[in-house]
Each structure stands twice: as C-alpha cells, then as structure tokens.
Write an enzyme that holds these catalytic residues in place. Structure first.
Site, PDB file in Angstrom:
ATOM      1  CE1 TYR A   1      -3.790  -2.608   5.499  1.00 59.28           C
ATOM      2  CE2 TYR A   1      -3.275  -0.204   4.368  1.00 59.28           C
ATOM      3  CZ  TYR A   1      -3.905  -1.381   4.685  1.00 59.28           C
ATOM      4  OH  TYR A   1      -3.821  -1.825   3.231  1.00 59.28           O
TER       5      TYR A   1
ATOM      6  CB  SER B   1      -0.853   0.348   0.984  1.00 56.19           C
ATOM      7  OG  SER B   1      -1.476   1.159   1.268  1.00 56.19           O
TER       8      SER B   1
END
Length: 249
Positions: free
Chosen positions: A158, A144
């Site tokens: 995250y 990501s």
C-alpha cells in the site's frame, strides 16, 4: 456573488462516499459542477448526486472500475462529453490491502488489483484528462502519509502505491507547468471513514502517533482539496500536503 469555482467542472473518482463524497460537496459549495465515479454503490452515488444538485450545481455519477484502464479512460471522456469541458481532476479512488512480504497467505490478486487501482487508474485518468484540461486546470491526487513511511508491518504494498503517485505528482507538475496546469497530492493521516473508523481495534495505535490525538474528518481533507482547486492556489504545484494531525511531525 460569483463563487470561486462557478462554471468549472470537477471529476472526483470514488466520490460516492467517505473522503470522496466530502470533496464533491466542498467543490460544489464553491460552485463547481461535479461528476463522481463509483464501482458498486450506485444508490449512494445517486443520493449524493441529488444532494449536490440541491446546492444549485449540475451533477452526474458514472460507474467505472478504476482497475480497468479502458473504463477509466472512458470515464474521463464521458465527463468531458457530458459537460463539454473538464477543469479539475481529483484522483480519490483507492483501496488498502495489507500483508507481510513473503507471507504465503497473502492474496496476490488483491495486491495486484490494489496497484492497478491506486497507481494504474490514476495514471490513466491523468493521461486522459490532459487532453481536456486548459490553462488553470487542476490535478489533485489523494495519497497517504504512509507513502512517506511505513510505521506498521504489512503496509509495504500500500505504501508503495502511494509513494508512486507522489513521485508522479512531482514529474507531472514539470510536464504540465508550461500549460499552467497545477498538480498536487494531499496525504491524509487517519481519517474517520468506513474504511478506517475511529472506533476500530486498530484506532488506539494510530491515535497514539497523532500530535492532535484524534482522527481527522473527511471534511478536513476536502477543505484542502477545495483550496488547491481554487484560484488562490495557482502558484502551488508539485507539492505534497500532509493533512495528518501531526502524524509525520
């Protein structure tokens, strides 16, 4: 005409929907036989298997909890046994759990499970897959852009999981280079999936950070993965590729 990946076998974890399903389809279009894993969406997984088989390739779905290292190890072994080989590993399965550091309302068990899936599951899959990957093998992880920086509060856990895989990718590339196995990570920006739909309440804030001003499509991530799996990417390893619409521009 022989397709680029004809005769190859690819495992796409978390491949029953969203980006994973798009990747499975793209690799099948290039001739690869496909295994996907899923946690709970058995019907979606079987529907995708049927669609992949209609492309003229072999396909199979296995249930596996990516948070359970034993199940992940078993998954990779089952794929290699089923097809007799493994050439491409795509670490796509992942979850996103948000929460401000120190917030007493955080569900710590969910945060710990996120780490187990996003990091532990990937590490186990790679360590198991290298027993089967031969010369020209491919390991591609879906990270990501939030692994590079955290533009929103509550993303630290995250972001850390995705940054960890980027670091592993560089190290694994060194470890496996002598075997001509390439290891790369693709970092999507906001992609229109059921996990992050382009019409959600948070979408406007994300679009404002994109140079192209729109969410990406799963197929746009899949196209990059398909290239990295192809013979044309044989000299690319240890690399992070952002497919983010200019999020990190």
């Amino acid at each position: 005409m022989t397709k680029k990946l004809e005769g190859k076998v690819a495992l796409v974890t978390g491949g029953s929907r969203g980006i994973g399903a798009a990747i499975a389809k793209a690799l099948a279009d290039d001739g690869a036989n496909i295994a996907i894993s899923y946690t709970s969406s058995a019907s979606k997984a079987q529907d995708l298997v049927s669609e992949l088989e209609s492309k003229g390739v072999r396909a199979v779905a296995f249930q596996a909890d990516q948070a359970d290292s034993k199940q992940v190890e078993g998954l990779v072994n089952k794929v290699a046994e089923y097809f007799g080989r493994l050439d491409i590993l795509v670490n796509n399965a992942g979850v996103a759990v948000t929460g401000l550091v120190g917030d007493p309302s955080n569900n710590l068990s969910e945060i710990e499970r996120q780490f187990a899936i996003n990091v532990g599951g990937v590490v186990t899959a790679v360590r198991t897959a290298v027993k089967y990957l031969g010369e020209g093998g491919r390991i591609i992880s879906i990270g990501s852009v939030l692994g590079d920086h955290s533009p929103f509060p509550g993303m630290s856990d995250y972001s850390a999981t995705k940054a960890a895989i980027a670091g592993y990718t560089r190290g694994w590339a060194r470890d496996l280079g002598s075997k001509s196995i390439t290891v790369n990570i693709v970092q999507p920006g906001p992609i229109d999936t059921d996990m992050n739909p382009s019409d959600s309440e948070q979408a406007a804030g994300q679009k404002a950070l994109l140079a192209l001003g729109r969410y990406g499509k799963p197929e746009e991530i899949a196209a990059t993965v398909a290239f990295l799996a192809s013979p044309g990417a044989a000299f690319i390893t240890g690399t992070t590729i952002n497919v983010d619409g200019g999020f990190n521009a």
